[in-house]
Design an enzyme around this catalytic site. Structure first.
Site, PDB file in Angstrom:
ATOM      1  CG  ASP A 194      -1.988   1.023   1.213  1.00  0.00           C
ATOM      2  OD1 ASP A 194      -2.497   1.305   0.113  1.00  0.00           O
ATOM      3  OD2 ASP A 194      -2.343   1.549   2.286  1.00  0.00           O
TER       4      ASP A 194
ATOM      5  N   GLY B 197      -8.277   8.723   7.768  1.00  0.00           N
ATOM      6  CA  GLY B 197      -8.544   8.914   9.189  1.00  0.00           C
ATOM      7  C   GLY B 197      -9.966   9.361   9.468  1.00  0.00           C
TER       8      GLY B 197
END
Length: 288
Positions: free
Chosen positions: A81, A181
């Site tokens: 990733d 987030g």
């Protein structure tokens, strides 16, 4: 069982569901993700990537993730990733990763194309599929602060079509108001823009920053062609909350095992819930 190729990804896009990409940092998060994949009976991507390498070490975390996936009966891809380093991408391809993400989203368009094309050449030579990103997300991949969508830049549908044609990528991560987030206010995705991107490109789309998204927004994105959904902050929060709750009882006897187990079980339960939401199955088995 290692999940090679893009068949699972393209099938998910065709069937209106999505494969989760769960970020792992250590033994317990790897084990929790694998347990969730086994319980769900659906494909899952185990994402051991650049930021996590800084904590665990690249060789150690690569070996851990690949060994866990190979030993499991679940269909697990091992995915790199958010990598900006061609050497790192090459190392993961050579180690046996089934897919990689090259992240040139911070670069001007032409430079992003050039970097992505090089990554595609290296990965495709080994039968590894490639995800790239166009547009920029606000927030931090590893620290959940009050990110705001205004800090990013949206993916342009026409430019997305040009990018995919110029690079040969197998999947495209897009920015449509999503953030890395949790946020103080619920995120609202630009689903109309997402639908236009879907109409402009033939490859499956990827949504980063899915933690904390309202369910109707998340499933709306899946219905509009998102076939891979990245989840990181939600697993981190579950892990830390479980460890924090276990510590008062574990500290007197220095019982690290019960603490680690609590964290692992919380990751497994959270990952299973998300996997079933994105790709429902008749299975309701809970991981152990």
């Amino acid at each position: 069982m290692l999940l090679h190729g893009t068949d699972a990804l393209t099938a998910a896009a065709r069937e209106g569901r999505a494969i989760p990409g769960f970020v792992a940092y250590n033994l317990e998060t790897v084990q929790g993700i694998v347990a969730a994949a086994e319980a769900a009976g659906r494909p899952v991507l185990l994402q051991a990537g650049s930021s996590a390498f800084k904590h665990a070490g690249r060789a150690a975390l690569m070996a851990l993730a690949l060994d866990a996936a190979r030993r499991s009966d679940a269909a697990l891809g091992v995915h790199l990733d958010h990598s900006r380093d061609l050497e790192e991408i090459t190392a993961c391809v050579e180690a046996g990763y089934t897919s990689v993400m090259v992240d040139g989203s911070h670069l001007p368009f032409a430079e992003n194309v050039a970097l992505t094309r090089k990554a595609v050449e290296r990965a495709h030579a080994a039968g590894v599929w490639v995800e790239a990103e166009l547009g920029a997300l606000a927030g931090d991949e590893d620290v959940s602060t009050d990110a705001r969508a205004a800090g990013g830049s949206m993916t342009d549908p026409e430019q997305a079509a040009e990018f995919v044609a110029a690079t040969g990528v197998d999947a495209l991560a897009v920015a449509v108001g999503n953030v890395h987030g949790f946020t103080a206010e619920p995120v609202r995705l630009d689903l109309d823009r997402l639908a236009r991107i879907r109409a402009a490109v033939a490859v499956p789309l990827v949504l980063h920053g899915a933690s904390g998204l309202p369910e109707e927004q998340l499933l709306g994105a899946v219905r509009r062609g998102v076939a891979k959904v990245n989840v990181n902050a939600e697993l981190r929060r579950a892990y830390l909350q479980a460890v924090s709750s276990a510590l008062p009882g574990a500290l007197p006897g220095a019982d690290v095992v019960s603490t680690w187990t609590a964290g692992r079980d919380a990751v497994a339960a959270t990952a299973l819930r998300i996997t079933q939401k994105l790709s429902p199955t008749p299975s309701t088995t809970q991981p152990t």
